[in-house]
Write a protein that holds these residues in place. Structure first.
Motif, PDB file in Angstrom:
ATOM      1  N   GLN A  55       0.833  -1.206   0.000  1.00  0.00           N
ATOM      2  CA  GLN A  55       0.000   0.000   0.000  1.00  0.00           C
ATOM      3  C   GLN A  55       0.867   1.255   0.000  1.00  0.00           C
ATOM      4  N   ALA A  56       1.916   1.264   0.844  1.00  0.00           N
ATOM      5  CA  ALA A  56       2.763   2.453   0.958  1.00  0.00           C
ATOM      6  C   ALA A  56       3.498   2.747  -0.345  1.00  0.00           C
ATOM      7  N   ASN A  57       3.850   1.714  -1.090  1.00  0.00           N
ATOM      8  CA  ASN A  57       4.576   1.909  -2.345  1.00  0.00           C
ATOM      9  C   ASN A  57       3.664   2.209  -3.534  1.00  0.00           C
ATOM     10  N   MET A  58       2.366   2.149  -3.323  1.00  0.00           N
ATOM     11  CA  MET A  58       1.416   2.367  -4.415  1.00  0.00           C
ATOM     12  C   MET A  58       1.483   3.822  -4.885  1.00  0.00           C
ATOM     13  N   GLY A  59       1.779   4.000  -6.145  1.00  0.00           N
ATOM     14  CA  GLY A  59       1.867   5.341  -6.707  1.00  0.00           C
ATOM     15  C   GLY A  59       0.832   5.567  -7.782  1.00  0.00           C
ATOM     16  N   ASN A  62       1.225   3.582 -10.861  1.00  0.00           N
ATOM     17  CA  ASN A  62       0.832   2.176 -10.851  1.00  0.00           C
ATOM     18  C   ASN A  62      -0.603   1.957 -11.309  1.00  0.00           C
ATOM     19  N   GLN A 131       1.038  15.182  -7.295  1.00  0.00           N
ATOM     20  CA  GLN A 131       0.998  14.078  -6.335  1.00  0.00           C
ATOM     21  C   GLN A 131       1.453  12.800  -7.018  1.00  0.00           C
ATOM     22  N   THR A 132       2.420  12.106  -6.415  1.00  0.00           N
ATOM     23  CA  THR A 132       2.937  10.874  -6.998  1.00  0.00           C
ATOM     24  C   THR A 132       2.482   9.635  -6.242  1.00  0.00           C
ATOM     25  N   ARG A 133       2.149   9.760  -4.961  1.00  0.00           N
ATOM     26  CA  ARG A 133       1.679   8.629  -4.151  1.00  0.00           C
ATOM     27  C   ARG A 133       0.159   8.683  -4.053  1.00  0.00           C
ATOM     28  N   TYR A 135      -1.568   7.447  -1.464  1.00  0.00           N
ATOM     29  CA  TYR A 135      -1.966   7.688  -0.076  1.00  0.00           C
ATOM     30  C   TYR A 135      -1.183   8.865   0.479  1.00  0.00           C
ATOM     31  N   CYS A 136      -1.868   9.984   0.659  1.00  0.00           N
ATOM     32  CA  CYS A 136      -1.266  11.192   1.216  1.00  0.00           C
ATOM     33  C   CYS A 136      -2.212  11.763   2.263  1.00  0.00           C
TER      34      CYS A 136
END
Length: 159
Positions: A55-59, A62, A131-133, A135-136
């Motif tokens: 989840q944290a790496n989801m950009g 993706n 925004q690249t991620r 989850y922010c």
């Protein structure tokens, strides 16, 4: 059901069909926190993305959108939203999973405004410029006003 692996390593997850029974209407799409929770549920319940690292790496990169073009596919011609190029647990080579999926992406058909794919499309509209991620943190009132002045009136997250 969902099939993972190939050959003698092929496994079925039979309960995946129950994900369509999730009531996603409990989330208020006007609230950034609810948007994030709904996205977490969809990524876990429909794509099987459960790990914190996944989840944290989801950009944003993706997420893919396209049209299902496979002849004879149940949703041929339908728009889809998918996840691509993400190393998830079911696609990683391990001692127990010796053969990875042949495809490195997963997708959901957009079959109506209440379906998970339609929500992901709406969610992308709430992202802030640059925004690249996925989850922010929710944007502050000052950030929201700034984004609106830049032509991003729906932005709800701090990049």
């Amino acid at each position: 059901f969902q099939i993972y692996g190939t050959g003698s390593n092929k496994q079925e997850i039979k309960e995946i069909d129950a994900s369509h029974k999730l009531d996603l209407d409990v989330f208020d799409e006007r609230l950034p926190e609810d948007l994030l929770m709904k996205l977490l549920v969809i990524m876990g319940g429909f794509f099987g993305i459960r790990g914190n690292k996944e989840q944290a790496n989801m950009g944003v990169a993706n997420i893919e959108r396209g049209i299902i073009s496979e002849s004879g596919h149940e949703y041929e011609g339908c728009e889809y939203v998918g996840i691509m190029n993400l190393q998830d647990k079911s696609h990683k080579i391990t001692f127990y999973n010796t053969i990875a999926r042949q495809s490195d992406h997963m997708r959901l058909p957009n079959i109506g405004p209440k379906c998970p794919a339609a929500f992901i499309i709406r969610f992308l509209g709430f992202l802030s410029p640059g925004q690249t991620r996925l989850y922010c943190k929710p944007a502050t009132a000052k950030q929201i006003a700034h984004f609106a002045s830049m032509g991003w009136p729906n932005a709800k997250f701090s990049p």
